[in-house]
Design an enzyme around this catalytic site. Sequence first.
Site, PDB file in Angstrom:
ATOM      1  N   LYS A  22      55.000  28.131   8.691  1.00 27.64           N
ATOM      2  CA  LYS A  22      54.354  28.702   9.870  1.00 27.64           C
ATOM      3  C   LYS A  22      54.843  30.132  10.120  1.00 27.64           C
ATOM      4  O   LYS A  22      54.044  31.045  10.276  1.00 27.64           O
ATOM      5  CB  LYS A  22      54.703  27.796  11.061  1.00 27.64           C
ATOM      6  CG  LYS A  22      53.786  27.885  12.228  1.00 27.64           C
ATOM      7  CD  LYS A  22      53.764  26.561  12.985  1.00 27.64           C
ATOM      8  CE  LYS A  22      54.932  26.354  13.915  1.00 27.64           C
ATOM      9  NZ  LYS A  22      54.725  27.003  15.235  1.00 27.64           N
ATOM     10  N   SER A  23      56.159  30.316  10.127  1.00 32.77           N
ATOM     11  CA  SER A  23      56.712  31.653  10.418  1.00 32.77           C
ATOM     12  C   SER A  23      56.209  32.674   9.405  1.00 32.77           C
ATOM     13  O   SER A  23      55.831  33.794   9.765  1.00 32.77           O
ATOM     14  CB  SER A  23      58.236  31.616  10.357  1.00 32.77           C
ATOM     15  OG  SER A  23      58.746  30.880  11.422  1.00 32.77           O
ATOM     16  N   GLY A  94      54.059  31.019  20.548  1.00 30.94           N
ATOM     17  CA  GLY A  94      54.978  32.060  21.005  1.00 30.94           C
ATOM     18  C   GLY A  94      55.125  33.155  19.957  1.00 30.94           C
ATOM     19  O   GLY A  94      55.237  34.342  20.293  1.00 30.94           O
ATOM     20  N   SER A 166      67.168  35.937  18.585  1.00 30.10           N
ATOM     21  CA  SER A 166      65.786  35.466  18.505  1.00 30.10           C
ATOM     22  C   SER A 166      65.030  36.229  17.432  1.00 30.10           C
ATOM     23  O   SER A 166      64.917  37.463  17.503  1.00 30.10           O
ATOM     24  CB  SER A 166      65.084  35.636  19.853  1.00 30.10           C
ATOM     25  OG  SER A 166      63.676  35.659  19.663  1.00 30.10           O
ATOM     26  N   GLN A 168      61.935  36.159  16.981  1.00 28.02           N
ATOM     27  CA  GLN A 168      60.679  36.689  17.521  1.00 28.02           C
ATOM     28  C   GLN A 168      60.895  38.037  18.183  1.00 28.02           C
ATOM     29  O   GLN A 168      60.093  38.954  18.024  1.00 28.02           O
ATOM     30  CB  GLN A 168      60.076  35.692  18.515  1.00 28.02           C
ATOM     31  CG  GLN A 168      59.634  34.409  17.826  1.00 28.02           C
ATOM     32  CD  GLN A 168      59.045  33.402  18.783  1.00 28.02           C
ATOM     33  OE1 GLN A 168      59.091  33.572  19.989  1.00 28.02           O
ATOM     34  NE2 GLN A 168      58.487  32.341  18.240  1.00 28.02           N
ATOM     35  N   ASP A 320      64.487  24.940  15.780  1.00 23.74           N
ATOM     36  CA  ASP A 320      63.280  24.106  15.776  1.00 23.74           C
ATOM     37  C   ASP A 320      63.566  22.672  15.325  1.00 23.74           C
ATOM     38  O   ASP A 320      62.714  21.791  15.464  1.00 23.74           O
ATOM     39  CB  ASP A 320      62.213  24.724  14.859  1.00 23.74           C
ATOM     40  CG  ASP A 320      61.686  26.036  15.429  1.00 23.74           C
ATOM     41  OD1 ASP A 320      61.804  26.258  16.648  1.00 23.74           O
ATOM     42  OD2 ASP A 320      61.153  26.848  14.639  1.00 23.74           O
ATOM     43  N   ARG A 351      62.362  21.105  26.100  1.00 22.46           N
ATOM     44  CA  ARG A 351      62.672  20.089  25.078  1.00 22.46           C
ATOM     45  C   ARG A 351      63.885  19.241  25.437  1.00 22.46           C
ATOM     46  O   ARG A 351      63.987  18.094  24.996  1.00 22.46           O
ATOM     47  CB  ARG A 351      62.860  20.761  23.709  1.00 22.46           C
ATOM     48  CG  ARG A 351      61.535  21.222  23.136  1.00 22.46           C
ATOM     49  CD  ARG A 351      61.638  21.822  21.749  1.00 22.46           C
ATOM     50  NE  ARG A 351      60.284  21.984  21.215  1.00 22.46           N
ATOM     51  CZ  ARG A 351      59.964  22.773  20.194  1.00 22.46           C
ATOM     52  NH1 ARG A 351      60.883  23.476  19.575  1.00 22.46           N
ATOM     53  NH2 ARG A 351      58.711  22.853  19.778  1.00 22.46           N
TER      54      ARG A 351
HETATM   55  C1  S3P Z   1      60.177  31.761  15.163  1.00 24.92           C
HETATM   56  C2  S3P Z   1      61.370  31.975  15.791  1.00 24.92           C
HETATM   57  C3  S3P Z   1      62.017  30.985  16.652  1.00 24.92           C
HETATM   58  C4  S3P Z   1      61.409  29.600  16.463  1.00 24.92           C
HETATM   59  C5  S3P Z   1      59.914  29.618  16.422  1.00 24.92           C
HETATM   60  C6  S3P Z   1      59.438  30.491  15.284  1.00 24.92           C
HETATM   61  C7  S3P Z   1      59.606  32.827  14.346  1.00 24.92           C
HETATM   62  O1  S3P Z   1      61.856  31.377  17.996  1.00 24.92           O
HETATM   63  O2  S3P Z   1      61.847  28.727  17.464  1.00 24.92           O
HETATM   64  O3  S3P Z   1      59.392  28.326  16.261  1.00 24.92           O
HETATM   65  O4  S3P Z   1      58.670  32.577  13.564  1.00 24.92           O
HETATM   66  O5  S3P Z   1      60.095  33.964  14.452  1.00 24.92           O
HETATM   67  P1  S3P Z   1      62.893  32.372  18.721  1.00 24.92           P
HETATM   68  O6  S3P Z   1      62.920  33.611  17.956  1.00 24.92           O
HETATM   69  O7  S3P Z   1      62.326  32.601  20.090  1.00 24.92           O
HETATM   70  O8  S3P Z   1      64.191  31.631  18.741  1.00 24.92           O
END
Ligand code: S3P
Length: 436
Positions: A22-23, A94, A166, A168, A320, A351
Site C-alpha cells: 500500500k505505502s 491518511g 511519522s 507520512q 500498523d 485502535r
Molecule cells: C504510512 C505511514 C504510517 C502508517 C500508515 C502508512 C505511509 O503512518 O501507519 O499506515 O505509507 O507513510 P504515520 O507516518 O502517520 O505513522
Amino acid sequence: MKKETIHPAKYLTGGLEMPGDKSISHRYAMLAGLAEGVSELRHFSAAADCHSTLRCMSALGAEVKIAKNLVRVTGRGPRGLKSSWRALDAGNSGTTMRLLAGILAGQEFSSRLTGDESLQKRPMRRVIAPLREMGADIRGRDDNFAPLEIRGAKLKAIDFKMPMASAQVKSAVLLAGLFAEGETIVTEPARTRDHTELALEVFGAPVEKHGRTIRVHGLGLGNGTGKLSAKSLEVPGDLSSAVFFIAAASLLPDSNISIHNVGLNPTRTAILDLFVSMGASIQMLGLKGTQGEIIGDLAVKGASLKGGVIAGEQIPLVIDELPMLAALGPYSEEGIEIRDAAELRVKESDRIAALAENLRRMGATVQERPDGLKVEGRRAGKLRGAEIEPRGDHRIAMAFAVAALGAEGLTVIRDSECARVSFPDFYKELERLAER
Ligand code: S3P
C-alpha cells in the site's frame, strides 16, 4: 452492512500472494503523475486506499488506466498538474491526504482535499505546520482537520527537524521539497519507512540520505535534472497484510504456509524480528532487489509464542502491526504489552479502545492505558467467539478474524467489508488456507 462469520480452524496450509504494498503503491502513483511520460506499475495495490490516490491523481490531470493490478499512469511533468474543479477525495486514506498535501502545497493553483468521516477526524496539523513554514497557505477545520483548503505557492526549502516519527509527515515535506527553491532537509527522530526516499531516487529526483537526515533539491534549481522520468516498476507484496497470515499460521501449531513476493524493506521488517524473538518460525527465502526495494518469500510454521513488551523506538517501525500483535496476546505465554503508542488513538479508529473493547468481548483480560494496553496471556483463559465491532477499521477487522481462528465457537465480524481498505480478498484467502 455485511457480516463475516469466522469458524475456528485446526491449522493453515498452502501458499498465497499479497496485494501490492500500500505505502509503495501510493508513492509510485503520485510520482508517476509528476513524471513525464507513461509509467507502468505492475502488481499495484488492490486496496481501496491506493485507488483513492489514483482517482486524485487523475482529477489533477494525470491519465490513469487500470487493468486489474496493472496500472498505467501518464504523468504531466512536475509543473503539469491542473486544478481539480471538485474536491479531491482521499477516502479513508491518511497517506493519500498527507502526501498529496505536500504536492499540492507547491502547485500554482488551489485545491480542496477531503476524506471520509474517519479521515476528517485525524490530525493534519502535523503536515499543515511544516508546509506553511515552506510558504503554502493551508486552512483546515480548527486548523487541524480536513477538509483542507490548500493554496499552492512558490515554496522555500526548510531544514525540518521532525517533532514526531511519522513517514507520512516526512514524505509530505520531501514531496513539497521537489517544488521548493533550494535544498529541503528533513531529520527524523526515529527511523520510519523509507519508501518515499527510495521512490524519489527511482523516478530521478535529486535526493540524498545520511542516517536519519534526508535532503531533496527542488526540481527547478540545484543539481536537479528539473524533471522526473516515467518508470516501469513492480510493487512488492504488502508485508503489513502478510502479517495477518503470519499471525494466523503462528497461532495454530500445525500450520505451514508460504507467502510469495513480499516486500522486505528493512524499515518494515522489524515485525518479523519481533515475531521471531517471541518464538515464531519464519524463514525468508529467495531475496532479491527491485528498484531499491527488496522482495522475498516467507515460510511460516505454527509455533508457541512467548509474548512480551513492545515500546519506544520499536513502535513507529511496527505501528500498523500493533492491532494484530495485541489480538495475539491471549494466545501467548506471557501476554502482550504495548507502550509509547498513543499514536494508535488517531489511526483509522482509536485502535487502543477498539482493541480493548473487542478483546474483552472475546473474554480476554485487558488493561487499557493512554498510550497502549496490556493483554494477559494464555493463563487468563481461552478466547471465545463473539461479535466484533471493528469501528470501520480494516486492521481491527482482520486482527479479530485471525484471533477468531483459535477461539472456542463462532465469531462474527460486523461491517466486515472495511477490510477492503487494504486487502479486498482477505476473508477469501483466510478461508482458502484454513483447515478444519
Ligand atoms: C504510512 C505511514 C504510517 C502508517 C500508515 C502508512 C505511509 O503512518 O501507519 O499506515 O505509507 O507513510 P504515520 O507516518 O502517520 O505513522
